[in-house]
Design a protein around this motif. Structure first.
Motif, PDB file in Angstrom:
ATOM      1  N   TYR A  76       2.384  -8.224  -3.750  1.00 11.67           N
ATOM      2  CA  TYR A  76       3.668  -8.781  -4.180  1.00 11.67           C
ATOM      3  C   TYR A  76       4.719  -7.682  -4.271  1.00 11.67           C
ATOM      4  CZ  TYR A  76       7.280 -10.561  -7.249  1.00 11.67           C
ATOM      5  OH  TYR A  76       8.493 -10.899  -7.778  1.00 11.67           O
ATOM      6  N   ARG A  77       4.322  -6.536  -4.826  1.00 13.94           N
ATOM      7  CA  ARG A  77       5.278  -5.436  -4.967  1.00 13.94           C
ATOM      8  C   ARG A  77       5.748  -4.936  -3.610  1.00 13.94           C
ATOM      9  NH1 ARG A  77       5.306  -0.181  -4.862  1.00 13.94           N
ATOM     10  NH2 ARG A  77       3.071   0.011  -4.537  1.00 13.94           N
ATOM     11  N   LEU A  78       4.837  -4.884  -2.633  1.00 16.62           N
ATOM     12  CA  LEU A  78       5.197  -4.377  -1.312  1.00 16.62           C
ATOM     13  C   LEU A  78       6.051  -5.356  -0.532  1.00 16.62           C
ATOM     14  CD1 LEU A  78       1.866  -2.691  -0.202  1.00 16.62           C
ATOM     15  CD2 LEU A  78       3.984  -1.589  -0.907  1.00 16.62           C
ATOM     16  N   THR A  79       5.868  -6.656  -0.745  1.00 17.07           N
ATOM     17  CA  THR A  79       6.614  -7.651   0.036  1.00 17.07           C
ATOM     18  C   THR A  79       7.807  -8.205  -0.722  1.00 17.07           C
ATOM     19  OG1 THR A  79       5.125  -9.394  -0.725  1.00 17.07           O
ATOM     20  CG2 THR A  79       4.575  -8.313   1.352  1.00 17.07           C
ATOM     21  N   ARG A  80       8.085  -7.690  -1.896  1.00 16.66           N
ATOM     22  CA  ARG A  80       9.211  -8.200  -2.672  1.00 16.66           C
ATOM     23  C   ARG A  80      10.535  -7.855  -2.010  1.00 16.66           C
ATOM     24  NH1 ARG A  80      10.157  -7.001  -9.106  1.00 16.66           N
ATOM     25  NH2 ARG A  80      11.876  -8.439  -9.383  1.00 16.66           N
ATOM     26  N   TYR A  81      10.631  -6.625  -1.505  1.00 20.61           N
ATOM     27  CA  TYR A  81      11.834  -6.190  -0.805  1.00 20.61           C
ATOM     28  C   TYR A  81      11.444  -5.704   0.579  1.00 20.61           C
ATOM     29  CZ  TYR A  81      13.728  -6.047  -5.526  1.00 20.61           C
ATOM     30  OH  TYR A  81      14.113  -6.373  -6.788  1.00 20.61           O
ATOM     31  N   TYR A  82      12.402  -5.669   1.493  1.00 20.58           N
ATOM     32  CA  TYR A  82      12.138  -5.150   2.822  1.00 20.58           C
ATOM     33  C   TYR A  82      11.924  -3.647   2.739  1.00 20.58           C
ATOM     34  CZ  TYR A  82      12.820  -3.748   7.630  1.00 20.58           C
ATOM     35  OH  TYR A  82      12.656  -3.192   8.864  1.00 20.58           O
ATOM     36  N   GLU A  83      10.899  -3.180   3.431  1.00 18.50           N
ATOM     37  CA  GLU A  83      10.603  -1.765   3.459  1.00 18.50           C
ATOM     38  C   GLU A  83      10.902  -1.250   4.862  1.00 18.50           C
ATOM     39  OE1 GLU A  83       7.040   0.998   1.734  1.00 18.50           O
ATOM     40  OE2 GLU A  83       6.466  -0.742   2.908  1.00 18.50           O
ATOM     41  N   LYS A  84      11.802  -0.296   4.950  1.00 15.76           N
ATOM     42  CA  LYS A  84      12.163   0.240   6.256  1.00 15.76           C
ATOM     43  C   LYS A  84      10.952   0.929   6.882  1.00 15.76           C
ATOM     44  CE  LYS A  84      17.072   0.924   5.469  1.00 15.76           C
ATOM     45  NZ  LYS A  84      18.159   1.905   5.427  1.00 15.76           N
ATOM     46  N   PRO A  85      10.913   0.985   8.206  1.00 21.83           N
ATOM     47  CA  PRO A  85       9.737   1.588   8.866  1.00 21.83           C
ATOM     48  C   PRO A  85       9.460   3.021   8.436  1.00 21.83           C
ATOM     49  CG  PRO A  85      11.024   0.357  10.458  1.00 21.83           C
ATOM     50  CD  PRO A  85      11.797   0.353   9.172  1.00 21.83           C
ATOM     51  N   PHE A  86      10.499   3.839   8.229  1.00 17.55           N
ATOM     52  CA  PHE A  86      10.240   5.219   7.822  1.00 17.55           C
ATOM     53  C   PHE A  86       9.657   5.262   6.409  1.00 17.55           C
ATOM     54  CE2 PHE A  86      14.114   5.174   5.360  1.00 17.55           C
ATOM     55  CZ  PHE A  86      13.941   6.163   4.411  1.00 17.55           C
ATOM     56  N   GLN A  87      10.064   4.323   5.548  1.00 16.06           N
ATOM     57  CA  GLN A  87       9.494   4.259   4.203  1.00 16.06           C
ATOM     58  C   GLN A  87       8.028   3.827   4.251  1.00 16.06           C
ATOM     59  OE1 GLN A  87      12.397   1.516   2.668  1.00 16.06           O
ATOM     60  NE2 GLN A  87      13.393   3.110   1.445  1.00 16.06           N
ATOM     61  N   THR A  88       7.721   2.907   5.174  1.00 13.69           N
ATOM     62  CA  THR A  88       6.332   2.478   5.341  1.00 13.69           C
ATOM     63  C   THR A  88       5.474   3.641   5.802  1.00 13.69           C
ATOM     64  OG1 THR A  88       7.103   0.265   5.948  1.00 13.69           O
ATOM     65  CG2 THR A  88       4.831   0.817   6.500  1.00 13.69           C
ATOM     66  N   ARG A  89       5.956   4.398   6.801  1.00 11.42           N
ATOM     67  CA  ARG A  89       5.199   5.551   7.285  1.00 11.42           C
ATOM     68  C   ARG A  89       5.002   6.568   6.179  1.00 11.42           C
ATOM     69  NH1 ARG A  89       8.593   4.881  11.737  1.00 11.42           N
ATOM     70  NH2 ARG A  89       9.933   6.585  11.021  1.00 11.42           N
ATOM     71  N   ARG A  90       6.066   6.830   5.424  1.00 13.85           N
ATOM     72  CA  ARG A  90       5.977   7.807   4.332  1.00 13.85           C
ATOM     73  C   ARG A  90       4.964   7.363   3.283  1.00 13.85           C
ATOM     74  NH1 ARG A  90      11.384   9.261   1.211  1.00 13.85           N
ATOM     75  NH2 ARG A  90      11.671  10.754   2.879  1.00 13.85           N
ATOM     76  N   ARG A  91       4.993   6.071   2.910  1.00 13.48           N
ATOM     77  CA  ARG A  91       4.074   5.545   1.897  1.00 13.48           C
ATOM     78  C   ARG A  91       2.629   5.605   2.379  1.00 13.48           C
ATOM     79  NH1 ARG A  91       1.872   0.761   1.680  1.00 13.48           N
ATOM     80  NH2 ARG A  91       3.370  -0.150   3.109  1.00 13.48           N
ATOM     81  N   ILE A  92       2.396   5.210   3.633  1.00 19.57           N
ATOM     82  CA  ILE A  92       1.032   5.208   4.165  1.00 19.57           C
ATOM     83  C   ILE A  92       0.501   6.634   4.260  1.00 19.57           C
ATOM     84  CG2 ILE A  92      -0.315   4.744   6.249  1.00 19.57           C
ATOM     85  CD1 ILE A  92       1.337   2.179   6.550  1.00 19.57           C
ATOM     86  N   ASN A  93       1.327   7.579   4.713  1.00 19.54           N
ATOM     87  CA  ASN A  93       0.884   8.967   4.791  1.00 19.54           C
ATOM     88  C   ASN A  93       0.592   9.524   3.408  1.00 19.54           C
ATOM     89  OD1 ASN A  93       0.974   9.142   7.566  1.00 19.54           O
ATOM     90  ND2 ASN A  93       3.097   9.829   7.611  1.00 19.54           N
ATOM     91  N   PHE A  94       1.421   9.170   2.422  1.00 21.79           N
ATOM     92  CA  PHE A  94       1.177   9.618   1.050  1.00 21.79           C
ATOM     93  C   PHE A  94      -0.138   9.048   0.527  1.00 21.79           C
ATOM     94  CE2 PHE A  94       1.491   8.834  -3.522  1.00 21.79           C
ATOM     95  CZ  PHE A  94       1.620  10.130  -3.975  1.00 21.79           C
ATOM     96  N   GLU A  95      -0.390   7.754   0.786  1.00 20.72           N
ATOM     97  CA  GLU A  95      -1.625   7.130   0.318  1.00 20.72           C
ATOM     98  C   GLU A  95      -2.847   7.779   0.966  1.00 20.72           C
ATOM     99  OE1 GLU A  95      -1.045   2.996   1.165  1.00 20.72           O
ATOM    100  OE2 GLU A  95       0.305   2.710  -0.542  1.00 20.72           O
ATOM    101  N   LYS A  96      -2.743   8.113   2.264  1.00 18.20           N
ATOM    102  CA  LYS A  96      -3.863   8.780   2.944  1.00 18.20           C
ATOM    103  C   LYS A  96      -4.118  10.155   2.335  1.00 18.20           C
ATOM    104  CE  LYS A  96      -3.389   6.593   7.451  1.00 18.20           C
ATOM    105  NZ  LYS A  96      -3.012   6.818   8.868  1.00 18.20           N
ATOM    106  N   ALA A  97      -3.046  10.924   2.121  1.00 20.10           N
ATOM    107  CA  ALA A  97      -3.202  12.259   1.546  1.00 20.10           C
ATOM    108  C   ALA A  97      -3.773  12.179   0.134  1.00 20.10           C
ATOM    109  CB  ALA A  97      -1.861  12.990   1.536  1.00 20.10           C
TER     110      ALA A  97
END
Length: 91
Positions: free
Chosen positions: A42-63
């Motif tokens: 719900y938190r992730l789909t509440r607002y639109y997430e720009k592609p660069f923000q998605t990449r940044r979030r996924i890379n942070f989660e992996k690290a």
């Protein structure tokens, strides 16, 4: 008519409320929903997430996952009991 694969997680989710204790029932429901990741979704789909923000979030989660796995491995190593040499690397 079958159950869709997207709704399988909701099958069999029944919370018993004893003595009209709604607060306890809501705590159980919130715990189940949190464990299954519904609040995160719900938190992730509440607002639109720009592609660069998605990449940044996924890379942070992996690290973060790599760091946590490495740290847990080190902690488990230190917490071991009955080691022959408890101070490995020390002279």
């Amino acid at each position: 008519m079958g159950i869709g694969h997207k709704h399988v997680q909701f099958v069999g989710r029944t919370v018993l409320v004893r003595n009209n204790n709604i607060e306890e029932g809501m705590r159980v429901v919130n715990r189940i929903m949190g464990r299954e990741g519904l609040f995160e979704q719900y938190r992730l789909t509440r607002y639109y997430e720009k592609p660069f923000q998605t990449r940044r979030r996924i890379n942070f989660e992996k690290a973060k996952a790599i760091y946590n796995e490495d740290m847990n491995r080190k902690i488990q190593f230190v917490m071991r009991k009955n080691r022959l040499n408890p101070w490995i690397g020390c002279a």
